[in-house]
Design a protein around this motif. Structure first.
Motif, PDB file in Angstrom:
ATOM      1  N   LEU A   1       0.809  -1.220   0.000  1.00 50.01           N
ATOM      2  CA  LEU A   1       0.000   0.000   0.000  1.00 50.01           C
ATOM      3  C   LEU A   1       0.845   1.274   0.000  1.00 50.01           C
ATOM      4  CD1 LEU A   1      -2.860  -1.127   2.363  1.00 50.01           C
ATOM      5  CD2 LEU A   1      -3.157  -0.266   0.037  1.00 50.01           C
ATOM      6  N   LEU A   2       2.122   1.176   0.348  1.00 53.17           N
ATOM      7  CA  LEU A   2       2.995   2.351   0.300  1.00 53.17           C
ATOM      8  C   LEU A   2       3.184   2.843  -1.130  1.00 53.17           C
ATOM      9  CD1 LEU A   2       5.795   1.495   2.885  1.00 53.17           C
ATOM     10  CD2 LEU A   2       4.000   3.222   3.097  1.00 53.17           C
ATOM     11  N   SER A   3       3.226   1.906  -2.070  1.00 53.80           N
ATOM     12  CA  SER A   3       3.455   2.294  -3.465  1.00 53.80           C
ATOM     13  C   SER A   3       2.161   2.356  -4.276  1.00 53.80           C
ATOM     14  CB  SER A   3       4.445   1.328  -4.128  1.00 53.80           C
ATOM     15  OG  SER A   3       3.958   0.004  -4.051  1.00 53.80           O
ATOM     16  N   ASN A   4       1.072   1.855  -3.740  1.00 52.13           N
ATOM     17  CA  ASN A   4      -0.227   1.884  -4.417  1.00 52.13           C
ATOM     18  C   ASN A   4      -1.282   2.317  -3.412  1.00 52.13           C
ATOM     19  OD1 ASN A   4       0.806   0.472  -6.817  1.00 52.13           O
ATOM     20  ND2 ASN A   4       0.922  -1.289  -5.457  1.00 52.13           N
ATOM     21  N   GLU A   5      -2.270   3.082  -3.869  1.00 52.15           N
ATOM     22  CA  GLU A   5      -3.345   3.481  -2.972  1.00 52.15           C
ATOM     23  C   GLU A   5      -4.268   2.311  -2.659  1.00 52.15           C
ATOM     24  OE1 GLU A   5      -5.535   6.889  -4.236  1.00 52.15           O
ATOM     25  OE2 GLU A   5      -3.740   8.102  -4.471  1.00 52.15           O
ATOM     26  N   THR A   6      -4.267   1.332  -3.535  1.00 56.71           N
ATOM     27  CA  THR A   6      -5.160   0.185  -3.406  1.00 56.71           C
ATOM     28  C   THR A   6      -4.379  -1.092  -3.657  1.00 56.71           C
ATOM     29  OG1 THR A   6      -7.007   1.491  -4.246  1.00 56.71           O
ATOM     30  CG2 THR A   6      -7.262  -0.880  -4.324  1.00 56.71           C
ATOM     31  N   VAL A   7      -4.712  -2.132  -2.894  1.00 52.68           N
ATOM     32  CA  VAL A   7      -4.150  -3.442  -3.162  1.00 52.68           C
ATOM     33  C   VAL A   7      -5.329  -4.400  -3.315  1.00 52.68           C
ATOM     34  CG1 VAL A   7      -3.849  -4.013  -0.720  1.00 52.68           C
ATOM     35  CG2 VAL A   7      -2.527  -5.224  -2.410  1.00 52.68           C
ATOM     36  N   GLU A   8      -5.263  -5.208  -4.343  1.00 57.69           N
ATOM     37  CA  GLU A   8      -6.291  -6.207  -4.579  1.00 57.69           C
ATOM     38  C   GLU A   8      -5.629  -7.575  -4.477  1.00 57.69           C
ATOM     39  OE1 GLU A   8      -9.003  -7.161  -8.337  1.00 57.69           O
ATOM     40  OE2 GLU A   8      -9.350  -5.154  -7.511  1.00 57.69           O
ATOM     41  N   ILE A   9      -6.160  -8.401  -3.612  1.00 52.10           N
ATOM     42  CA  ILE A   9      -5.546  -9.704  -3.369  1.00 52.10           C
ATOM     43  C   ILE A   9      -6.580 -10.810  -3.497  1.00 52.10           C
ATOM     44  CG2 ILE A   9      -3.763  -8.792  -1.832  1.00 52.10           C
ATOM     45  CD1 ILE A   9      -5.480  -9.910   0.519  1.00 52.10           C
TER      46      ILE A   9
END
Length: 153
Positions: A18-26
């Motif tokens: 999440l530091l490099s992306n506003e959203t994480v999809e897993i």
């Protein structure tokens, strides 16, 4: 190096993403395979460490193409943060939930570390005498008052 439990490792991994992306999809099963744990461990981490009180919104879709999407909440300004957090306070507030809210206030630079520590002390279970039957309700009222006060300082 300090030993971390599996939940800490999973939380750390997701927060680093999440530091490099506003959203994480897993996909729950993929993360469980990656960490060699059961999928319910992923649920536990998401349900306890990625709450709205901690500044995260979680969406999920079940089924074959299902996913879990975690988004860091980006509130526009101080008043938005305070209003949002104030609205999230339930009538019964546990110590853990209170600490999450205080951490969020600190991370959003609305209170100092010392203020957060002092407020956390006030929220502890042993703050209230044994005769107090509903500490969670009192804790909720106290937190609402603290947040309301921050709006006008």
């Amino acid at each position: 190096m300090q030993n971390q439990n599996m939940s800490d490792l999973i939380e750390s991994y997701l927060k680093n993403v999440l530091l490099s992306n506003e959203t994480v999809e897993i996909r729950r099963s993929e993360i469980a395979d990656q960490f060699n744990c059961v999928p319910s461990q992923i649920n536990y981490v998401i349900n306890t460490r990625f709450t709205i009180q901690q500044g995260y919104v979680v969406e999920s879709k079940r089924g074959g193409g299902g996913y879990i999407r975690i988004m860091k909440v980006n509130l526009v300004d101080e008043m938005d943060v305070l209003n949002t957090l104030g609205d999230l306070i339930p009538p019964q507030l546990s110590v853990r939930e209170a600490n999450h809210l205080l951490q969020n206030l600190y991370e959003n630079e609305l209170i100092s570390k010392r203020e957060a520590q002092m407020m956390a002390l006030m929220m502890e279970k042993d703050t209230f005498p044994v005769s107090v039957k509903n500490g969670d309700e009192i804790r909720s009222i106290m937190m609402k008052k603290l947040i309301d006060n921050l709006k006008y300082r």
